[in-house]
Each structure stands twice: as C-alpha cells, then as structure tokens.
Design an enzyme around this catalytic site. Sequence first.
Site, PDB file in Angstrom:
ATOM      1  N   ASP A  51       0.820  -1.206   0.000  1.00  0.00           N
ATOM      2  CA  ASP A  51       0.000   0.000   0.000  1.00  0.00           C
ATOM      3  C   ASP A  51       0.857   1.260   0.000  1.00  0.00           C
ATOM      4  OD1 ASP A  51      -2.369  -1.450   0.035  1.00  0.00           O
ATOM      5  OD2 ASP A  51      -2.455  -1.510   2.227  1.00  0.00           O
ATOM      6  N   TYR A 115       6.465  -9.991   6.745  1.00  0.00           N
ATOM      7  CA  TYR A 115       6.387  -8.549   6.999  1.00  0.00           C
ATOM      8  C   TYR A 115       6.927  -8.259   8.396  1.00  0.00           C
ATOM      9  CZ  TYR A 115       3.400  -7.405   2.969  1.00  0.00           C
ATOM     10  OH  TYR A 115       2.909  -7.204   1.701  1.00  0.00           O
TER      11      TYR A 115
END
Length: 257
Positions: A51, A115
């Site tokens: 994003d 992540y």
Amino acid sequence: MRKFLRLSYDGGAFHGWQRQPNDTSVQQTLEEALSTILRSDTPVTGAGRTDTGVHARTMYAHFDVHNDTAMKPLLDPQRFLIGLNRLSGHEISVQKLIDVHDDAHARFDATSRTYKYFVTFEKSPFLRSCSWHSPTPLDMDAMNNAALILTETSDFTSFAKLHSDSKTNICKVAEAHWEEWHNEYGVPGIVFTITADRFLRNMVRAVVGTLVEVGRGKITAEGFRDIINLKDRCSAGTSMPPQALFLWDIKYPYINE
C-alpha cells in the site's frame, strides 16, 4: 524469456506498488525504466501489492523478453543493473537479475511472505520515516500471547479491508511474534514479525493495530480471539500508519538466497 528482479524501495515516495492512473507507483517507475533500457514496452508483475507508504526490503518481480533487441542489454547483467538503477531513481534499488523458467511467476509461485512492523518508545527524528512511535509502554508478553492465536487462525476476515476484491480471506500464518528491536540509534523499540503463505490487503496493519490494543491492556488474548471469530473488520483495531511496515522477505522453491 522470463526474468526475475530482486529489489527494495522506500514506500514513502510512492502511492503503493500497483500502477495508478494519476499517482506515481513503484510498478510504473520500474516499467518505465525497463522499457527505456530494453527499447520495448515491458510490463512488470510483482510478488504483491504494498500500500501507499509501505516499504519493501525485499520484493521480487518478473518481466518477459520477446526479441533479440530487448535481450541484448541483458547479456551484461552488471551493466544492465547499473542502468536500471540510474533510471529508477533514488527510492528504488534493484539488486539482482535472476534467470528463471518461462512459467515462473513472481506472485503465484511465492510460498511465503514475511512482513515486519517497527515500533519505538522514544521520539526519534532518524526513525520517524520507518517506524511508529508509541507514546506509552506496551506489554510485549501479552501481545505475544495474542499473536500466537494468529498461527491457529485460518479466516482473517476481521483484519481484511472492507469491500476489497479478494476472493478468499483464508491465510496460513506460520509465525507471528514480537521481539526487542536493537537499532543503530539506541532507541528502545520492538518489532513485530509475521510470515504467511499470503496476506490480505491492509491485513498486517490491522493485526498490529489490534495487538497494540492488547499491549495497552484494552483487550485480552481471549478478547483478541473473539475478535477473530466475529469475522467483522469493525470489531478489530485501527489500521496502523504505513511507514513502519516493511515487506521483509519472500520465498520461492527455485530461488535460494
């Protein structure tokens, strides 16, 4: 002929990975640089879609070469990478050109993605673009107890972005834990690591936001489990700021790095 690229980027300079009609993206920047070097329109497929504002320590992407003219610059990989990095700007670093079979796919062949989300407990002008500052202490043990529940979960609807185009909210989380973050500036902090076969859009930031509520003592571990079982995004915590999130690693069965 298909090639893989391994790259990293500072997400603060882009409106996410995916090409946007009116904003600069990593995909667009990379495609324009490749098309210039190869003298042919060169679409790029990434391993995922980070994003706006989210960084990538490790991203893989693939592109295809269809003719001898485009193939020629690739005969000298080092020179090719120097040229690609020059055209991609300061915020993108392409480290490696990788030979793969023609059916290899950067997105669908990835077996796991990792992540990391970085948190500081002191305000730091040096870490503000790559971490989130928590003004209050967080109970890391409580957050780790709750994070273990993620490895027992399959349906992550409670952490999925509303009205997304995802066909399923099923993911398999292999690890999820918090640990102390020892950074070069000596700023006290912690980092959350999560590895799964796939991630939903905005999933990690929503998970972290809910775990932070556990760390603040507002939600118990069992309350965290209840939120998951509700399968309702509105029941979970807020989505955390993007600048502290990094796509850290991606694994493939045919790439050993």
